[in-house]
Scaffold this motif. Structure first.
Motif, PDB file in Angstrom:
ATOM      1  N   TRP A   1     -25.284 -19.474 -51.235  1.00 35.95           N
ATOM      2  CA  TRP A   1     -25.288 -19.698 -49.789  1.00 35.95           C
ATOM      3  C   TRP A   1     -26.990 -19.430 -50.096  1.00 35.95           C
ATOM      4  CZ3 TRP A   1     -28.645 -16.344 -48.426  1.00 35.95           C
ATOM      5  CH2 TRP A   1     -28.755 -14.744 -48.967  1.00 35.95           C
ATOM      6  N   GLY A   2     -27.800 -19.175 -51.072  1.00 31.73           N
ATOM      7  CA  GLY A   2     -29.147 -19.450 -50.929  1.00 31.73           C
ATOM      8  C   GLY A   2     -29.196 -20.664 -51.102  1.00 31.73           C
ATOM      9  N   TRP A   3     -28.314 -21.202 -52.111  1.00 26.18           N
ATOM     10  CA  TRP A   3     -28.569 -22.964 -52.803  1.00 26.18           C
ATOM     11  C   TRP A   3     -28.799 -23.256 -51.395  1.00 26.18           C
ATOM     12  CZ3 TRP A   3     -26.448 -27.135 -52.702  1.00 26.18           C
ATOM     13  CH2 TRP A   3     -26.498 -27.746 -53.518  1.00 26.18           C
ATOM     14  N   TRP A   4     -27.426 -23.102 -50.608  1.00 28.23           N
ATOM     15  CA  TRP A   4     -26.452 -23.742 -49.255  1.00 28.23           C
ATOM     16  C   TRP A   4     -27.472 -24.120 -48.649  1.00 28.23           C
ATOM     17  CZ3 TRP A   4     -24.034 -28.198 -49.765  1.00 28.23           C
ATOM     18  CH2 TRP A   4     -23.182 -28.235 -50.474  1.00 28.23           C
ATOM     19  N   LEU A   5     -28.214 -23.242 -47.659  1.00 28.67           N
ATOM     20  CA  LEU A   5     -28.937 -22.385 -46.499  1.00 28.67           C
ATOM     21  C   LEU A   5     -30.353 -23.250 -47.244  1.00 28.67           C
ATOM     22  CD1 LEU A   5     -29.571 -21.186 -44.014  1.00 28.67           C
ATOM     23  CD2 LEU A   5     -29.688 -18.881 -44.674  1.00 28.67           C
ATOM     24  N   GLY A   6     -30.599 -22.873 -48.090  1.00 27.88           N
ATOM     25  CA  GLY A   6     -32.528 -23.764 -48.375  1.00 27.88           C
ATOM     26  C   GLY A   6     -32.279 -25.188 -48.010  1.00 27.88           C
ATOM     27  N   LEU A   7     -31.458 -25.437 -48.660  1.00 23.95           N
ATOM     28  CA  LEU A   7     -31.130 -27.591 -48.496  1.00 23.95           C
ATOM     29  C   LEU A   7     -30.455 -27.361 -47.079  1.00 23.95           C
ATOM     30  CD1 LEU A   7     -30.804 -30.198 -50.343  1.00 23.95           C
ATOM     31  CD2 LEU A   7     -27.864 -29.078 -50.704  1.00 23.95           C
ATOM     32  N   SER A   8     -29.836 -26.392 -46.629  1.00 24.47           N
ATOM     33  CA  SER A   8     -29.957 -27.489 -45.279  1.00 24.47           C
ATOM     34  C   SER A   8     -31.450 -27.484 -43.933  1.00 24.47           C
ATOM     35  CB  SER A   8     -28.455 -26.336 -44.456  1.00 24.47           C
ATOM     36  OG  SER A   8     -28.757 -25.449 -44.573  1.00 24.47           O
ATOM     37  N   ALA A   9     -31.762 -26.291 -44.463  1.00 22.45           N
ATOM     38  CA  ALA A   9     -32.922 -25.650 -44.116  1.00 22.45           C
ATOM     39  C   ALA A   9     -33.924 -26.862 -44.284  1.00 22.45           C
ATOM     40  CB  ALA A   9     -33.612 -24.223 -43.949  1.00 22.45           C
ATOM     41  N   VAL A  10     -34.348 -27.063 -45.412  1.00 19.44           N
ATOM     42  CA  VAL A  10     -35.560 -28.282 -45.758  1.00 19.44           C
ATOM     43  C   VAL A  10     -35.227 -29.006 -45.574  1.00 19.44           C
ATOM     44  CG1 VAL A  10     -34.620 -28.233 -48.441  1.00 19.44           C
ATOM     45  CG2 VAL A  10     -37.040 -27.899 -47.566  1.00 19.44           C
ATOM     46  N   SER A  11     -34.384 -30.029 -45.253  1.00 17.12           N
ATOM     47  CA  SER A  11     -33.292 -30.893 -45.042  1.00 17.12           C
ATOM     48  C   SER A  11     -33.040 -31.593 -43.082  1.00 17.12           C
ATOM     49  CB  SER A  11     -31.816 -31.019 -45.027  1.00 17.12           C
ATOM     50  OG  SER A  11     -31.591 -31.281 -46.487  1.00 17.12           O
ATOM     51  N   ALA A  12     -33.233 -30.150 -42.350  1.00 15.89           N
ATOM     52  CA  ALA A  12     -32.794 -30.434 -40.658  1.00 15.89           C
ATOM     53  C   ALA A  12     -34.499 -30.318 -40.674  1.00 15.89           C
ATOM     54  CB  ALA A  12     -32.420 -29.290 -40.576  1.00 15.89           C
ATOM     55  N   HIS A  13     -35.496 -29.955 -41.623  1.00 22.33           N
ATOM     56  CA  HIS A  13     -37.229 -29.311 -41.222  1.00 22.33           C
ATOM     57  C   HIS A  13     -37.563 -31.032 -41.767  1.00 22.33           C
ATOM     58  CE1 HIS A  13     -40.670 -27.656 -40.969  1.00 22.33           C
ATOM     59  NE2 HIS A  13     -40.426 -26.613 -40.470  1.00 22.33           N
ATOM     60  N   LEU A  14     -37.082 -31.087 -42.833  1.00 20.99           N
ATOM     61  CA  LEU A  14     -37.952 -32.504 -42.949  1.00 20.99           C
ATOM     62  C   LEU A  14     -37.364 -33.631 -42.386  1.00 20.99           C
ATOM     63  CD1 LEU A  14     -37.697 -32.849 -46.640  1.00 20.99           C
ATOM     64  CD2 LEU A  14     -39.320 -33.375 -45.667  1.00 20.99           C
ATOM     65  N   ILE A  15     -36.284 -33.614 -41.706  1.00 19.87           N
ATOM     66  CA  ILE A  15     -35.835 -34.998 -40.011  1.00 19.87           C
ATOM     67  C   ILE A  15     -36.860 -34.918 -39.546  1.00 19.87           C
ATOM     68  CG2 ILE A  15     -34.240 -35.855 -39.368  1.00 19.87           C
ATOM     69  CD1 ILE A  15     -31.897 -34.801 -41.914  1.00 19.87           C
ATOM     70  N   SER A  16     -37.151 -32.908 -38.802  1.00 22.12           N
ATOM     71  CA  SER A  16     -37.450 -32.884 -37.712  1.00 22.12           C
ATOM     72  C   SER A  16     -39.193 -33.394 -37.675  1.00 22.12           C
ATOM     73  CB  SER A  16     -37.684 -31.671 -37.040  1.00 22.12           C
ATOM     74  OG  SER A  16     -37.785 -30.668 -38.010  1.00 22.12           O
ATOM     75  N   THR A  17     -39.706 -33.193 -38.759  1.00 21.77           N
ATOM     76  CA  THR A  17     -40.958 -33.553 -39.757  1.00 21.77           C
ATOM     77  C   THR A  17     -41.000 -34.946 -39.099  1.00 21.77           C
ATOM     78  OG1 THR A  17     -41.263 -31.627 -40.056  1.00 21.77           O
ATOM     79  CG2 THR A  17     -43.023 -33.101 -40.537  1.00 21.77           C
ATOM     80  N   VAL A  18     -40.333 -35.520 -40.000  1.00 22.01           N
ATOM     81  CA  VAL A  18     -40.608 -37.645 -40.137  1.00 22.01           C
ATOM     82  C   VAL A  18     -40.079 -37.983 -38.894  1.00 22.01           C
ATOM     83  CG1 VAL A  18     -39.502 -39.404 -41.440  1.00 22.01           C
ATOM     84  CG2 VAL A  18     -40.039 -37.028 -42.539  1.00 22.01           C
ATOM     85  N   VAL A  19     -38.891 -37.586 -37.480  1.00 31.73           N
ATOM     86  CA  VAL A  19     -38.937 -38.022 -36.935  1.00 31.73           C
ATOM     87  C   VAL A  19     -40.338 -37.636 -35.483  1.00 31.73           C
ATOM     88  CG1 VAL A  19     -37.848 -38.126 -34.483  1.00 31.73           C
ATOM     89  CG2 VAL A  19     -36.479 -37.688 -36.737  1.00 31.73           C
ATOM     90  N   TRP A  20     -40.873 -36.174 -35.953  1.00 37.56           N
ATOM     91  CA  TRP A  20     -42.259 -36.003 -34.698  1.00 37.56           C
ATOM     92  C   TRP A  20     -43.242 -37.231 -35.914  1.00 37.56           C
ATOM     93  CZ3 TRP A  20     -47.176 -34.583 -36.310  1.00 37.56           C
ATOM     94  CH2 TRP A  20     -47.843 -34.378 -35.474  1.00 37.56           C
ATOM     95  N   LEU A  21     -43.852 -37.181 -37.349  1.00 40.54           N
ATOM     96  CA  LEU A  21     -44.214 -38.063 -37.388  1.00 40.54           C
ATOM     97  C   LEU A  21     -44.268 -39.431 -37.578  1.00 40.54           C
ATOM     98  CD1 LEU A  21     -44.983 -36.177 -40.821  1.00 40.54           C
ATOM     99  CD2 LEU A  21     -46.930 -36.614 -39.303  1.00 40.54           C
ATOM    100  N   THR A  22     -43.010 -40.202 -37.499  1.00 47.67           N
ATOM    101  CA  THR A  22     -43.306 -41.604 -36.492  1.00 47.67           C
ATOM    102  C   THR A  22     -42.904 -41.292 -35.584  1.00 47.67           C
ATOM    103  OG1 THR A  22     -40.160 -41.165 -36.958  1.00 47.67           O
ATOM    104  CG2 THR A  22     -41.289 -41.940 -38.479  1.00 47.67           C
ATOM    105  N   GLN A  23     -42.413 -40.451 -33.949  1.00 46.58           N
ATOM    106  CA  GLN A  23     -43.206 -40.786 -33.343  1.00 46.58           C
ATOM    107  C   GLN A  23     -44.108 -41.025 -32.220  1.00 46.58           C
ATOM    108  OE1 GLN A  23     -40.412 -38.333 -31.551  1.00 46.58           O
ATOM    109  NE2 GLN A  23     -38.825 -39.393 -31.601  1.00 46.58           N
ATOM    110  N   ASN A  24     -45.526 -39.769 -33.812  1.00 43.51           N
ATOM    111  CA  ASN A  24     -46.859 -39.387 -32.850  1.00 43.51           C
ATOM    112  C   ASN A  24     -47.809 -40.684 -33.641  1.00 43.51           C
ATOM    113  OD1 ASN A  24     -45.765 -38.427 -30.966  1.00 43.51           O
ATOM    114  ND2 ASN A  24     -44.981 -35.936 -32.085  1.00 43.51           N
TER     115      ASN A  24
END
Length: 125
Positions: A66-89
């Motif tokens: 569950w640590g692996w899955w939680l880490g994978l989902s958390a970092v993926s979601a955070h990277l997606i939101s950061t990349v979206v923010w970077l592309t918009q700004n």
């Protein structure tokens, strides 16, 4: 050797927590603005990110699936939101700060370590 990748990923999650709080403290030291320090430490997102990172690092350190899955989902979601923010700004006149770029690099390294087959294979508990 198989355990080392999961523990290295756990260390990166702890380093991310230290990065978050050191950025807050460095900003306070440079500006001497107590209001900004109080505001940053009262943000729920700061404490949620720290708590989730601690849970992920504990799960990876103990090689829990569950640590692996939680880490994978958390970092993926955070990277997606950061990349979206970077592309918009993004603009060359207002280039993202070094701290933002370093946070993205930490997240990419964490994701790269997580997707190693040996990391996934070690997280079976």
């Amino acid at each position: 050797m198989i355990q080392d990748h999961a523990r290295f990923a756990a260390s990166i999650a702890i380093a991310y927590i230290l990065f978050i709080f050191s950025g807050i403290l460095l900003h306070f030291i440079n500006t001497h603005d107590f209001y900004t320090l109080k505001f940053s430490l009262n943000l729920p997102s700061t404490w949620i990110a720290a708590f989730v990172s601690v849970v992920i690092s504990w799960g990876l350190w103990h090689r829990k699936s569950w640590g692996w899955w939680l880490g994978l989902s958390a970092v993926s979601a955070h990277l997606i939101s950061t990349v979206v923010w970077l592309t918009q700004n993004f603009s060359f006149n207002n280039f993202p700060s070094f701290g933002v770029l370093l946070a993205v690099i930490i997240q990419i390294v964490f994701l790269a370590i997580l997707i190693f087959p040996s990391t996934r294979a070690s997280c079976t508990n």
